[in-house]
Design an enzyme around this catalytic site. Sequence first.
Site, PDB file in Angstrom:
ATOM      1  N   HIS A  19       0.863  -1.188   0.000  1.00 63.05           N
ATOM      2  CA  HIS A  19       0.000   0.000   0.000  1.00 63.05           C
ATOM      3  C   HIS A  19       0.896   1.233   0.000  1.00 63.05           C
ATOM      4  O   HIS A  19       1.253   1.771   1.043  1.00 63.05           O
ATOM      5  CB  HIS A  19      -0.913  -0.042   1.228  1.00 63.05           C
ATOM      6  CG  HIS A  19      -1.939   1.048   1.271  1.00 63.05           C
ATOM      7  ND1 HIS A  19      -3.086   0.957   2.027  1.00 63.05           N
ATOM      8  CD2 HIS A  19      -2.002   2.266   0.675  1.00 63.05           C
ATOM      9  CE1 HIS A  19      -3.798   2.065   1.883  1.00 63.05           C
ATOM     10  NE2 HIS A  19      -3.148   2.888   1.068  1.00 63.05           N
ATOM     11  N   HIS A  21       1.373   4.866  -2.404  1.00 59.58           N
ATOM     12  CA  HIS A  21       0.998   5.737  -3.518  1.00 59.58           C
ATOM     13  C   HIS A  21       2.249   6.461  -4.002  1.00 59.58           C
ATOM     14  O   HIS A  21       2.852   7.227  -3.239  1.00 59.58           O
ATOM     15  CB  HIS A  21      -0.049   6.752  -3.063  1.00 59.58           C
ATOM     16  CG  HIS A  21      -1.308   6.126  -2.546  1.00 59.58           C
ATOM     17  ND1 HIS A  21      -2.369   5.810  -3.363  1.00 59.58           N
ATOM     18  CD2 HIS A  21      -1.666   5.740  -1.298  1.00 59.58           C
ATOM     19  CE1 HIS A  21      -3.330   5.260  -2.637  1.00 59.58           C
ATOM     20  NE2 HIS A  21      -2.924   5.208  -1.372  1.00 59.58           N
ATOM     21  N   HIS A 199      -9.494   0.970  -1.245  1.00 60.55           N
ATOM     22  CA  HIS A 199      -9.486   1.611   0.062  1.00 60.55           C
ATOM     23  C   HIS A 199     -10.894   1.492   0.658  1.00 60.55           C
ATOM     24  O   HIS A 199     -11.884   1.804  -0.004  1.00 60.55           O
ATOM     25  CB  HIS A 199      -9.143   3.091  -0.058  1.00 60.55           C
ATOM     26  CG  HIS A 199      -7.700   3.365  -0.330  1.00 60.55           C
ATOM     27  ND1 HIS A 199      -6.986   2.732  -1.319  1.00 60.55           N
ATOM     28  CD2 HIS A 199      -6.830   4.222   0.270  1.00 60.55           C
ATOM     29  CE1 HIS A 199      -5.743   3.185  -1.318  1.00 60.55           C
ATOM     30  NE2 HIS A 199      -5.622   4.096  -0.363  1.00 60.55           N
ATOM     31  N   GLU A 202     -11.318   3.156   6.358  1.00 65.47           N
ATOM     32  CA  GLU A 202     -10.352   4.076   6.980  1.00 65.47           C
ATOM     33  C   GLU A 202     -11.139   5.283   7.484  1.00 65.47           C
ATOM     34  O   GLU A 202     -11.475   5.398   8.641  1.00 65.47           O
ATOM     35  CB  GLU A 202      -9.293   4.513   5.968  1.00 65.47           C
ATOM     36  CG  GLU A 202      -8.313   5.547   6.520  1.00 65.47           C
ATOM     37  CD  GLU A 202      -7.595   6.333   5.436  1.00 65.47           C
ATOM     38  OE1 GLU A 202      -6.591   6.971   5.769  1.00 65.47           O
ATOM     39  OE2 GLU A 202      -8.043   6.332   4.279  1.00 65.47           O
ATOM     40  N   ASP A 280       1.753   3.910   2.846  1.00 68.69           N
ATOM     41  CA  ASP A 280       0.725   4.771   2.277  1.00 68.69           C
ATOM     42  C   ASP A 280       1.336   5.912   1.457  1.00 68.69           C
ATOM     43  O   ASP A 280       1.674   5.742   0.302  1.00 68.69           O
ATOM     44  CB  ASP A 280      -0.199   5.282   3.384  1.00 68.69           C
ATOM     45  CG  ASP A 280      -1.567   5.713   2.866  1.00 68.69           C
ATOM     46  OD1 ASP A 280      -1.802   5.647   1.650  1.00 68.69           O
ATOM     47  OD2 ASP A 280      -2.411   6.108   3.684  1.00 68.69           O
ATOM     48  N   ASP A 281       1.459   7.106   2.059  1.00 71.66           N
ATOM     49  CA  ASP A 281       2.034   8.291   1.400  1.00 71.66           C
ATOM     50  C   ASP A 281       3.188   8.783   2.268  1.00 71.66           C
ATOM     51  O   ASP A 281       3.033   9.723   3.056  1.00 71.66           O
ATOM     52  CB  ASP A 281       0.974   9.386   1.257  1.00 71.66           C
ATOM     53  CG  ASP A 281      -0.213   8.940   0.415  1.00 71.66           C
ATOM     54  OD1 ASP A 281      -0.119   9.006  -0.815  1.00 71.66           O
ATOM     55  OD2 ASP A 281      -1.225   8.513   0.999  1.00 71.66           O
TER      56      ASP A 281
END
Length: 335
Positions: A19, A21, A199, A202, A280-281
Amino acid sequence: MTKNELKHWVAALPKVELHLHIEGSLEPDLMMALAGKHQVKLPYANIEEVKKAYNFEDLQSFLDLYYFGASVLKDEDDFYQLMWNYLLRCKQDNVVHAEIMFDPQTHTERGIGFDIFMPGFKRAIQQAQQEWGQSCFLIMSFLRHLTEQSAIETLDSARPYLDDITAVGLDSSELGNPPEKFTQVFKMAQELGLKRVAHAGEEGPAEYVWGALKALDVHRIDHGVRSIEDPKLIAFLIQSQHPLTVCPLSNTKLKVFEHMHQHNVLELLELGLMATINADDPSYFGGYLNDNFFAIIDHLPIEKHQLYQLIKNSFNASFMPTEHKLDWLEKLSAY
């Protein structure tokens, strides 16, 4: 083992990231450099001001900054640099396999096409594979705040590049954009032989996890931490072993949990769900994969066997061919 010993041990293990991005790995220095290259006017005078801007309050304020940051990505070499920098971090963190999400609509909406970003991504991936054996798959994510028709058009535009795309995903603003909105495009992707992730759970409720499972027929749930609110869903996820790609630093930065010691990844793992750890980011949320492991070591009563299980889960949850999984699991067990 002490916390420091656990951190050194985790850092040395081969790992998988499921996961991530790629646009969310845009570091402030690269953003500033590309803004200068393309004469894009940023509302920041220096790197320190960019870093301060990364202190956002919720998912939407993060997304606003995220899409703004992506505006500096304009030519093939920009996308090469973005991917290359992340892959160098994989090498540093012992991430031997990464399944990397990219958001075509973030770029096509401003006139940057597949013919620009895909060759840049591919060049970096091939170089990393040749130089140190890095393994990578690409996941094409649809932006859920846009229409399903826009997602369908994106899938059509991607057809010449499908040999380099393993899966489709669904990201961006979760609230008010349930998975069922994208049933048709996910069915089309399935017919094209693409894997599917989304997603859910969340910012949105556990109900959205059910939607991703039933309407989109996903192989994995990205995030999924709010599944805990529905006992029937938890029972299903234990039985089905649908993986959850959990992102601890992201969850606390966006206030899904107020503090890391409240995070439920350990509870999910101990219940028998296939939980995994991911970044994630990372440039926006304060850390890459090892940093996320270090955070849960610091703030949760996690033990060595549980960390090992999280890493093992990531290999099992990946889209790698079975023989590659088994090879890596054998190497992992040697540690």
